[in-house]
Write an enzyme that holds these catalytic residues in place. Sequence first.
Site, short mmCIF file in Angstrom:
data_model
loop_
_atom_site.label_atom_id
_atom_site.label_comp_id
_atom_site.label_asym_id
_atom_site.label_seq_id
_atom_site.Cartn_x
_atom_site.Cartn_y
_atom_site.Cartn_z
N GLU A 131 0.89 -1.38 -0.05
CA GLU A 131 0.11 0.17 -0.11
C GLU A 131 0.98 1.44 -0.18
OE1 GLU A 131 -3.14 0.36 3.04
OE2 GLU A 131 -4.46 -0.81 1.93
N HIS A 182 8.95 -26.69 -1.11
CA HIS A 182 8.13 -27.85 -2.07
C HIS A 182 7.27 -27.62 -2.74
CE1 HIS A 182 10.92 -30.82 0.07
NE2 HIS A 182 10.90 -29.86 1.09
N LYS A 230 -13.80 -0.04 -4.04
CA LYS A 230 -15.16 0.51 -3.12
C LYS A 230 -16.21 1.25 -4.17
CE LYS A 230 -12.17 1.31 0.92
NZ LYS A 230 -11.91 2.30 1.71
#
Length: 449
Positions: free
Chosen positions: A280, A301, A414
């Site tokens: 951010e 792995h 948003k």
Amino acid sequence: MLPLKLDYRYLQPEISAASIESWQAEIDLADSRVTKGTGLGSDFLGWVDPSAIVAKDEVAQIKTLAKRIQDNSEHLVVVGIGGSYLGSRAVIEALGTGAGPEVHFAGNSLSAHYHTSLLNKISGKPYSINVISKSGTTTEPAVAFRLVRAALEAQVGKDEARKRIVATTDEKKGALRHFATQEGYDTLRIADNVGGRYSVLSPVGLLPIAVAGIDIDALLAGAIDTAAATKDAKVLSNPAAFYAAARNQLYRQGKEIEILASFEPRLHFVAEWWKQLYGESEGKDNSALFPASVDFTADLHSMGQWIQQGRRSIIETFLIVDGGEPSMTIPAGGNLDELGYLEGKELAYVGDAAYRGTALAHRDGGVPSMTIHLPELSAYSLGALLYFYERACGISGYLLGVNPFDQPGVEAYKKNMFALLGKPGSEKATTEVKARLAAQTGDTTVKFA
Ligand code: PA5
């Protein structure tokens, strides 16, 4: 001596001490922007002095509230998203002993399954809620708060529920502040000048951490001592300055991804917190290293193959705990499993070989890496680590040329979500978004014939 050091042997040859020293003037400027508030986002530097993030009386209030929750609750639900929960979760997962109330996190997804399971788990048990939102208007925690609050009120009644809710929010503004005032909840203050992802050492992080029985004085002390030690931004004697310079040099050399790799599962959420902090803070203007993380040895792995031989666009930062872990030796058991040569050896001895072998192999595979060493996992060393990363992030963001303290891009989803949900005030966006969706004609799904 501070409990944190940085080893850069495997950054070479891309980076040498001399090349890092050439960053000193840029580092001085970037660091002065952090300490003197002369850069972009200077309204959000309240975290820089960790001795001033919380006042003494606030620390006392946090301890009193934590004791009350420990005494009257088997569970604490921490409701928050992003910077409002990742820091406390990181510290609690790293240091929590399991004693005291079990701490749960809600409001960081919109999963009905997750919240149903949580409510089933705490239903009928004594629990408290710490709802955390700086803006007080973030949808996910607001929804989750309704859910857990309604369940609590149904369980113990409205009056008793009020005594089991603590709201951590802006001192004056936002829906949560107004609601908390109306309901008479205990409240903790998030200072105007402390942004979410830099708030772990503020009341945002400290209350849940204290409820989990972790020493918040020691956590703060680790941060305060690190802040004092970073006053001098000399790049070869300040790991925060070095880290900021090294990752920017590698970025300028064309690296695209920084992978934080830990060999200690308890540090998983420290990596999640770090990803938010750097993602951010720096991911703007089409720039910045993409912060990713792996949990070794498990991911050796899975992602190990990619790291060893995939596209050479990555750098790695190992986060290593050097000691302080319980002693556990490999028991006797013959040699049919071909482990006879490790009989009686400590797991830490095997783990150290795994780390050193991995760092060497990845270097050979063309991945430059640095290692951040902590002597042990304690509240003090974790406080030092959190502050180290915050300080380095401020410097690194300014070296990159972005504002490390805003997050304008978070608004885009948003805006569309509110438009689709028909949130009052979003009428214009609703029309636009619906028109764009309607214009998407044609079937784009692929189905099995
Ligand atoms: O770092 C940030 O500012 C964000 O990640 C916020 O913490 C997050 O969006 C939650 O915001 P709020 O605390 O206002 O609910």
